[in-house]
Design a protein around this motif. Structure first.
Motif, PDB file in Angstrom:
ATOM      1  N   ASP A 402       3.168 -22.472 -31.611  1.00  0.00           N
ATOM      2  CA  ASP A 402       2.281 -23.498 -31.056  1.00  0.00           C
ATOM      3  C   ASP A 402       2.014 -24.607 -32.057  1.00  0.00           C
ATOM      4  O   ASP A 402       1.937 -25.796 -31.683  1.00  0.00           O
ATOM      5  CB  ASP A 402       0.944 -22.859 -30.628  1.00  0.00           C
ATOM      6  CG  ASP A 402       1.111 -21.897 -29.473  1.00  0.00           C
ATOM      7  OD1 ASP A 402       2.131 -22.008 -28.764  1.00  0.00           O
ATOM      8  OD2 ASP A 402       0.223 -21.027 -29.281  1.00  0.00           O
ATOM      9  N   ALA A 403       1.865 -24.228 -33.338  1.00  0.00           N
ATOM     10  CA  ALA A 403       1.626 -25.247 -34.359  1.00  0.00           C
ATOM     11  C   ALA A 403       2.825 -26.163 -34.548  1.00  0.00           C
ATOM     12  O   ALA A 403       2.685 -27.373 -34.762  1.00  0.00           O
ATOM     13  CB  ALA A 403       1.249 -24.561 -35.682  1.00  0.00           C
ATOM     14  N   GLU A 404       4.036 -25.614 -34.461  1.00  0.00           N
ATOM     15  CA  GLU A 404       5.242 -26.421 -34.615  1.00  0.00           C
ATOM     16  C   GLU A 404       5.425 -27.413 -33.463  1.00  0.00           C
ATOM     17  O   GLU A 404       6.057 -28.452 -33.623  1.00  0.00           O
ATOM     18  CB  GLU A 404       6.461 -25.512 -34.723  1.00  0.00           C
ATOM     19  CG  GLU A 404       6.514 -24.708 -36.014  1.00  0.00           C
ATOM     20  CD  GLU A 404       7.642 -23.702 -36.025  1.00  0.00           C
ATOM     21  OE1 GLU A 404       8.326 -23.567 -34.960  1.00  0.00           O
ATOM     22  OE2 GLU A 404       7.865 -23.043 -37.050  1.00  0.00           O
ATOM     23  N   ASP A 405       4.852 -27.067 -32.286  1.00  0.00           N
ATOM     24  CA  ASP A 405       4.987 -27.957 -31.134  1.00  0.00           C
ATOM     25  C   ASP A 405       4.023 -29.118 -31.172  1.00  0.00           C
ATOM     26  O   ASP A 405       4.135 -30.066 -30.371  1.00  0.00           O
ATOM     27  CB  ASP A 405       4.758 -27.172 -29.830  1.00  0.00           C
ATOM     28  CG  ASP A 405       5.878 -26.166 -29.582  1.00  0.00           C
ATOM     29  OD1 ASP A 405       6.974 -26.361 -30.131  1.00  0.00           O
ATOM     30  OD2 ASP A 405       5.633 -25.181 -28.834  1.00  0.00           O
ATOM     31  N   ILE A 406       3.048 -29.062 -32.088  1.00  0.00           N
ATOM     32  CA  ILE A 406       2.067 -30.153 -32.183  1.00  0.00           C
ATOM     33  C   ILE A 406       2.708 -31.381 -32.822  1.00  0.00           C
ATOM     34  O   ILE A 406       3.366 -31.290 -33.874  1.00  0.00           O
ATOM     35  CB  ILE A 406       0.846 -29.706 -33.017  1.00  0.00           C
ATOM     36  CG1 ILE A 406       0.135 -28.534 -32.320  1.00  0.00           C
ATOM     37  CG2 ILE A 406      -0.129 -30.854 -33.218  1.00  0.00           C
ATOM     38  CD1 ILE A 406      -0.992 -27.948 -33.133  1.00  0.00           C
ATOM     39  N   ASP A 407       2.539 -32.515 -32.185  1.00  0.00           N
ATOM     40  CA  ASP A 407       3.079 -33.765 -32.709  1.00  0.00           C
ATOM     41  C   ASP A 407       2.161 -34.299 -33.810  1.00  0.00           C
ATOM     42  O   ASP A 407       1.019 -34.661 -33.567  1.00  0.00           O
ATOM     43  CB  ASP A 407       3.196 -34.778 -31.577  1.00  0.00           C
ATOM     44  CG  ASP A 407       3.897 -36.061 -32.026  1.00  0.00           C
ATOM     45  OD1 ASP A 407       4.427 -36.073 -33.158  1.00  0.00           O
ATOM     46  OD2 ASP A 407       3.919 -37.033 -31.245  1.00  0.00           O
ATOM     47  N   THR A 408       2.668 -34.293 -35.036  1.00  0.00           N
ATOM     48  CA  THR A 408       1.876 -34.738 -36.196  1.00  0.00           C
ATOM     49  C   THR A 408       2.223 -36.136 -36.644  1.00  0.00           C
ATOM     50  O   THR A 408       1.778 -36.581 -37.705  1.00  0.00           O
ATOM     51  CB  THR A 408       2.068 -33.751 -37.362  1.00  0.00           C
ATOM     52  OG1 THR A 408       3.471 -33.693 -37.700  1.00  0.00           O
ATOM     53  CG2 THR A 408       1.569 -32.356 -36.992  1.00  0.00           C
ATOM     54  N   ALA A 409       3.036 -36.822 -35.841  1.00  0.00           N
ATOM     55  CA  ALA A 409       3.436 -38.195 -36.239  1.00  0.00           C
ATOM     56  C   ALA A 409       2.236 -39.129 -36.165  1.00  0.00           C
ATOM     57  O   ALA A 409       1.411 -39.047 -35.249  1.00  0.00           O
ATOM     58  CB  ALA A 409       4.543 -38.705 -35.324  1.00  0.00           C
ATOM     59  N   VAL A 410       2.140 -39.992 -37.162  1.00  0.00           N
ATOM     60  CA  VAL A 410       1.032 -40.952 -37.237  1.00  0.00           C
ATOM     61  C   VAL A 410       1.501 -42.306 -36.717  1.00  0.00           C
ATOM     62  O   VAL A 410       2.532 -42.790 -37.147  1.00  0.00           O
ATOM     63  CB  VAL A 410       0.521 -41.079 -38.692  1.00  0.00           C
ATOM     64  CG1 VAL A 410      -0.608 -42.106 -38.765  1.00  0.00           C
ATOM     65  CG2 VAL A 410       0.079 -39.728 -39.204  1.00  0.00           C
TER      66      VAL A 410
END
Length: 410
Positions: A402-410
């Motif tokens: 689930d954490a890897e699927d989170i989009d962390t792009a700014v």
């Protein structure tokens, strides 16, 4: 008006037609490698995915019809270890097994586990039922804590389903006292005891409590017959006739039948539970003495003990993936006569959730009769920790996904 339309089109909700469509969808998306390749060439992964979820729907329908073995057999394509993996989408190279595809869709995952658990329970496969329902209860409890399920539009429905699963686990924990500690998570076990302590206390005191739990927790069983819509339409005009002519069919006959069958089975269990309570006090006791304790004639008591053995002997899945295996039935080390009877006995565990190994005992006491004496050996409780650590590893792996699927792009 709707009833008039249905009376003119009686095949609209015919069970055999619905079953036919579901079986065709399952065949289109599952089967041999050549069949899968042929359907994939026509429709890509959509055919495979449709066939997999049709298997879940078919399992649910068979459970509602009361055919519990067919309900478990319908899940075989999902747990087939030889089936090729499914491409998630044409834009992605990610491959998933059929089981992973079902688990990625929460409503399908809950429905599959719930109806499989009900089927196991009513087939007297109590350990498999506890394992299946305990796993989905743990998943749902974690989802409620993290907010994954509470933020869903179906959160109310999930909550009701969670309560039903806990009620089924309360029944299982009482009927099958030999459930290993690792089968159901300790946290779930505490929640079950807190919520249903009143019903379980009533059962322990000899009052009726199983039916109340089962009525709350069971699915709404249906009949395979097409309802007589004309009888409903004519109910008002015949209401003033002879007694019974104006009764409107409610479609609850199948539901009442399943509840009555379950209650009858639990009535037998209550009689046998008294016998178990006496056996736990002795390592050996005369048959006549034990019969007197239970207010039963000696000649009727031995068949009662055989009934107890039969009722508590069950099949159990031999592996998590449902693969075929061959194993010998378990022998009783305290009973040489039983060893001789079972030494050459082998049971082939068939593939799929419906398969398993016959010979596992739901009791926490083992006994046999020899020369008019009942010899009792209480099962040794072994604390097992590997299931706990494996469960924690699975939870961590799911959190990481689930954490890897989170989009962390700014």
């Amino acid at each position: 008006e709707n009833l008039a339309v249905l009376s003119e089109n009686r095949q609209a909700w015919a069970v055999e037609r619905v079953l036919g469509y579901l079986h065709r969808l399952v065949r289109a998306g599952t089967g041999s490698a050549d069949q899968i390749a042929a359907t994939a060439a026509r429709g890509g992964p959509a055919y495979r995915t449709l066939g997999i979820f049709a298997s879940v729907a078919l399992s649910r329908l068979e459970c509602l019809l009361g055919d519990y073995t067919s309900s478990l057999l319908a899940l075989s394509p999902i747990f087939d270890p030889t089936a090729p993996k499914i491409q998630v989408s044409s834009d992605s190279a990610e491959l998933r097994t059929a089981e992973e595809v079902v688990q990625s869709v929460i409503p399908a995952r809950i429905s599959m586990s719930y109806h499989a658990g009900v089927s196991y329970l009513l087939l007297r496969r109590y350990r498999d039922a506890a394992s299946t329902l305990g796993a989905i209860a743990t998943f749902m409890q974690r989802g409620f804590k993290t907010g994954q399920l509470r933020s869903s539009p179906h959160s109310d429905q999930y909550g009701r389903q969670y309560d039903r699963i806990l009620a089924l686990l309360a029944i299982l924990g009482h009927v099958c006292p030999n459930i290993d500690e690792g089968v159901v998570d300790d946290t779930i076990g505490r929640v079950v005891r807190e919520r249903h302590s009143a019903q379980l206390t009533k059962i322990e005191s000899g009052e009726e409590g199983y039916e109340e739990l089962f009525v709350f927790a069971c699915p709404k069983f249906i009949s395979a017959n097409v309802p007589d819509y004309n009888r409903v339409l004519n109910a008002d005009s015949t209401a003033g006739g002879e007694e019974g002519e104006g009764e409107i069919p409610t479609g609850q006959d199948a539901y009442r039948l399943q509840v009555r069958q379950f209650t009858s089975e639990m009535d037998v269990q209550s009689t046998l539970r008294k016998l178990r309570s006496y056996m736990k006090l002795y390592t050996s006791i005369d048959v006549a003495k034990l019969a007197a304790f239970n207010d039963v004639k000696e000649e009727d008591f031995v068949p009662l003990m055989l009934t107890y053995k039969h009722k508590t002997r069950q099949m159990q899945c031999t592996s998590s993936n449902g693969g075929a295996a061959t194993a010998t039935t378990g022998a009783d080390p305290a009973n040489p006569a039983a060893d001789a009877a079972t030494a050459n006995s082998t049971v082939t565990a068939t593939a799929g959730p419906a398969g398993g190994q016959l010979g596992n005992d739901a009791l926490d006491v083992h006994y046999y009769v020899n020369d008019g004496m009942v010899h009792v050996e209480e099962a040794e409780r072994q604390r097992r920790f590997e299931n706990y650590f494996l469960g924690q590893m699975e939870q961590i792996a799911e959190i990481l996904r689930d954490a890897e699927d989170i989009d962390t792009a700014v």
